[in-house]
Design an enzyme around this catalytic site. Structure first.
Site, short mmCIF file in Angstrom:
data_model
loop_
_atom_site.label_atom_id
_atom_site.label_comp_id
_atom_site.label_asym_id
_atom_site.label_seq_id
_atom_site.Cartn_x
_atom_site.Cartn_y
_atom_site.Cartn_z
N ASP A 172 -6.49 -15.23 1.70
CA ASP A 172 -5.56 -14.28 2.31
C ASP A 172 -4.77 -14.85 3.48
OD1 ASP A 172 -4.19 -12.00 2.88
OD2 ASP A 172 -5.89 -10.88 3.68
N ASN A 188 0.90 -1.17 0.00
CA ASN A 188 0.00 0.00 0.00
C ASN A 188 0.93 1.21 0.00
OD1 ASN A 188 -2.37 -1.55 0.13
ND2 ASN A 188 -2.21 -1.70 2.36
N GLU A 203 -0.06 -12.20 10.76
CA GLU A 203 -1.32 -11.46 10.77
C GLU A 203 -2.48 -12.34 11.20
OE1 GLU A 203 -2.37 -9.76 6.95
OE2 GLU A 203 -4.36 -9.15 7.66
N GLU A 249 -8.07 -3.64 -3.01
CA GLU A 249 -8.33 -2.99 -1.71
C GLU A 249 -8.17 -1.47 -1.79
OE1 GLU A 249 -5.83 -5.18 1.10
OE2 GLU A 249 -7.44 -6.63 1.35
O1 GCW Z 1 -3.43 -9.60 4.26
C1 GCW Z 1 -4.17 -8.48 3.85
C2 GCW Z 1 -3.94 -7.47 4.90
C3 GCW Z 1 -3.68 -6.08 4.40
C4 GCW Z 1 -2.68 -6.16 3.27
C5 GCW Z 1 -3.31 -6.96 2.14
C6 GCW Z 1 -2.35 -7.17 0.97
C7 GCW Z 1 -0.89 -4.69 2.69
O2 GCW Z 1 -5.00 -7.48 5.81
O3 GCW Z 1 -3.18 -5.32 5.48
O4 GCW Z 1 -2.25 -4.90 2.81
O5 GCW Z 1 -3.69 -8.22 2.58
O6 GCW Z 1 -1.70 -8.21 0.96
O7 GCW Z 1 -2.27 -6.33 0.10
#
Ligand code: GCW
Length: 642
Positions: free
Chosen positions: A323, A169, A351, A250
């Site tokens: 994810d 990001n 995470e 996103e």
């Molecule tokens: O794993 C998710 C996360 C986001 C992350 C996104 C991604 C950097 O919750 O925080 O952003 O994926 O991989 O782009």
């Protein structure tokens, strides 16, 4: 100190290595000097000769080691291979291997072995749990932290050769001239350790930073902006690696904002980097609300673009299609892009695995993905073979993972999280290594080789990922985390007003009939994205592996599992066994006190307390919530929910 974990696995004997006349080597480059310094600082064995030889060029970054009791010869095509060879023998010394009759050839599985940092320019880290960023942007380029070099050394010791400094990001400011001058300083420090720097870039940079009308990849001014920016970067950093891009995902900007494709966007950047041999790692982590099953979207967007990417573009694909969950089916994009280079993106930072509080050794998760057979080119088409160039001549072979590193004294928050940085590096170098071997050498290097410690702790590590799956999301459950932070359970989460595709209820689909996401032909049909026979195997409830059954099927509560239990009972017993295993880890760890230093013992002990409370929290929250649908009793031999 030995007690604070700051030395990672590099606990070589201090400053009493061999004398300079026992190191035979020609030349005087920064990389060679580091190799010699490591030997004179820490090598206590026989004479060492370091040779660069043209005939070893085919080893890429690899090396050969041949030894007698009197002498070790390390030869390599490149100097970095010699440094890797030195770390190899230091590892052998530290793990007390026999050093007198070595005959080894090492060649990396992947050319590009990448750590992705999700570090922001303000010093915060997205999904970072080990303190703030190592990169002190406000101090650079003038003030240099000693940890920059320590970081580079740790990476080189396991063969990591590429580093993306900033969050996907990405702030457009990353490409500002003043920041590039700071980046140059890091690149200069990392270079002798064989590490190239890469940057995540914001697709709107031409507009935001350059003041252009738009960032449309087919706009000539935009193309020129990227070419000029590339030229500027390479003037400062001649071996700059390239860009990592999160686009149209996103909320990030991307080529689709202008009606263009991912290929249009990636190729524009690839053309700008091409004259300097730079690459573009373009992420396939794309999904948007209210469309098809999120698990299908990357495949749907990228498969039609196969063959349209420049040869210096590689598609970076998360191991699973959702994810970084505790367990996912592998991402069906692997093997599906036949004319495009593909690389895996893992997540080392936890995470979705208890942050830096839970002890979860990730090598088994990494291996599970790499060893998965996609059947794309018949049986044996594993993800490892697809991405490392064995099966298809990959134009670029690469592998990446999101780092768990911050400015905490021990780098990773949990002492055992260091093992995940280590494991990723070792597997990027050699994906044939077993989880067992990696755990074994890491424990010996980081703690002790005393069998009374080694064996029980290795058992904890090797079972820890499955344990976490058991107390969090067994049987293929996924994404039932509390919203936003993703630490604890929130299976009841239903964000009607916001993004339904971020709601746990969307993923588990619990109702009076049963539990799980129907991805078969009668449901989202995500199974159709897998090659035969996997589409059939996953699509049929009786052949679907049970550890993914709720990933692919909506299973009735009284469905009979392979062990004869009903789904509901199986769920209860699995959650409970996850809790019990963490409690066993606590008991085992308590017995480890005599073998290691006080501080690390106590640090891990207190983290295990948190983990075991969290495991109970997960079990109770999930069982009590799912029980409102199943309407069945929790078996009496299971610890009662609080
Ligand atoms: O794993 C998710 C996360 C986001 C992350 C996104 C991604 C950097 O919750 O925080 O952003 O994926 O991989 O782009």
């Amino acid at each position: 100190s030995a007690e604070d974990g700051s030395q990672l696995w590099l606990r070589f004997p201090a400053k009493n290595g061999i004398s300079a006349d026992k190191i035979i080597s020609k030349g005087n480059s920064p990389t060679l000097n580091i190799a010699r310094k490591e030997l004179s600082g820490h090598w206590q064995g026989q004479v060492v000769e370091l040779r660069t030889e043209n005939k070893e060029k085919n080893l890429k970054d690899g090396y050969k080691i041949v030894s007698t009791p009197e002498k070790i010869v390390i030869s390599a095509g490149k100097e970095i291979g010699l440094l890797y060879g030195v770390y190899h023998i230091l590892r052998l010394q530290q793990t007390k291997a026999d050093l007198s009759h070595l005959n080894t050839v090492e060649k990396p599985s992947y050319d590009v072995r990448v750590l992705d940092h999700w570090d922001n320019l303000d010093g915060s880290i997205e999904r970072g749990y080990a303190g703030r960023s190592l990169w002190k942007w406000e101090d650079l380029p003038g003030k240099i932290s000693p940890r920059y070099e320590e970081y580079a050394r740790a990476n080189a010791s396991v063969g990591i050769n590429s580093v993306v400094l900033n969050n996907v990001n990405a702030s457009p400011n990353m490409l500002r001239e003043d920041y590039l001058k700071k980046v140059r300083v890091l690149a200069d420090i990392f270079r002798p350790y064989g590490i190239k720097v890469y940057l995540s870039v914001n697709f709107s940079s031409p507009k935001v930073l350059g003041g252009l009308q738009n960032s449309d990849p087919l706009n000539k001014d935009v193309q020129k902006w990227w070419k000029d920016k590339a030229a500027e970067i390479y003037r400062l950093i001649p071996d700059f690696g390239g860009f990592l891009v999160k686009a149209n995902s996103e909320g990030q900007p991307g080529p689709q904002d202008y009606g263009r494709t991912h290929a249009d966007g990636a190729n524009m950047m690839a053309d700008a980097l091409k004259p300097y041999n730079g690459i573009v790692m373009w992420r396939a982590f794309v999904y948007s609300p209210s469309k098809d099953d999120r698990a299908k979207q990357a495949y749907l967007e990228f498969v039609p673009l196969d063959g349209k990417f420049r040869d210096n573009v590689i598609i970076q694909i998360k191991n699973g299609p959702v994810d970084f969950q505790p367990r996912e089916a592998f991402n069906p994009l692997f093997g599906a892009l036949r004319k495009t280079s593909e690389m895996v993106e893992f997540q080392i930072t936890q995470e979705y695995l208890g942050f830096s509080n839970h002890l979860v050794f990730l090598a088994p998760l990494f291996k599970e993905t790499l060893d998965s057979d996609t059947y794309s080119d018949g049986q044996g088409s594993t993800i490892a073979k697809i991405t490392d160039g064995t099966l298809r001549p990959a134009k670029i072979s690469a592998i990446s993972a999101v780092a768990n590193i911050g400015e905490d004294t021990n780098w990773t928050g949990h002492h055992f999280a260091q093992a995940n940085w280590y494991a990723f590096g070792r597997l990027a170098w050699n994906h044939q290594l077993s989880s067992e071997q990696i755990a074994d050498e890491w424990i010996k290097m980081t703690f002790t080789d005393d069998q009374n410690f080694l064996n029980p702790v290795k058992e904890i590590m090797l079972s820890s990922r499955e344990t976490a799956v058991d107390y969090m999301m067994p049987l293929g459950l996924h994404h039932i985390f509390a919203g936003g932070h993703h630490y604890g359970p929130e299976p009841w989460g239903d964000y009607k007003g916001g993004r339904p595709d971020w709601s746990p209820v969307y993923y588990h689909q619990a109702d009076a009939q049963g539990l799980g996401f129907n991805r078969t032909k009668t449901g989202s049909n995500a199974v159709s994205q897998y090659f035969p026979p996997l589409n059939e195997r996953y699509g049929n409830i009786s052949t679907c592996p049970e550890n993914l059954i709720l990933w692919f099927h909506h299973v009735p509560w009284d469905y009979t599992m392979k062990d004869g239990k009903s789904l509901w009972d199986e769920l209860c017993y699995t959650y409970d066994s996850g809790v019990k295993k963490v409690r066993d880890y606590q008991k085992t760890w308590d017995r480890m006190e005599p073998y290691i230093d006080k501080q690390r013992f106590a640090d891990v002990q207190s983290k295990l307390k948190i983990q075991s409370k969290d495991a109970v929290w997960w079990k109770d929250a999930c069982l009590l919530y799912f029980q409102t649908f199943s309407k069945k009793p929790i078996p009496y031999d299971i610890e009662r929910p609080i």
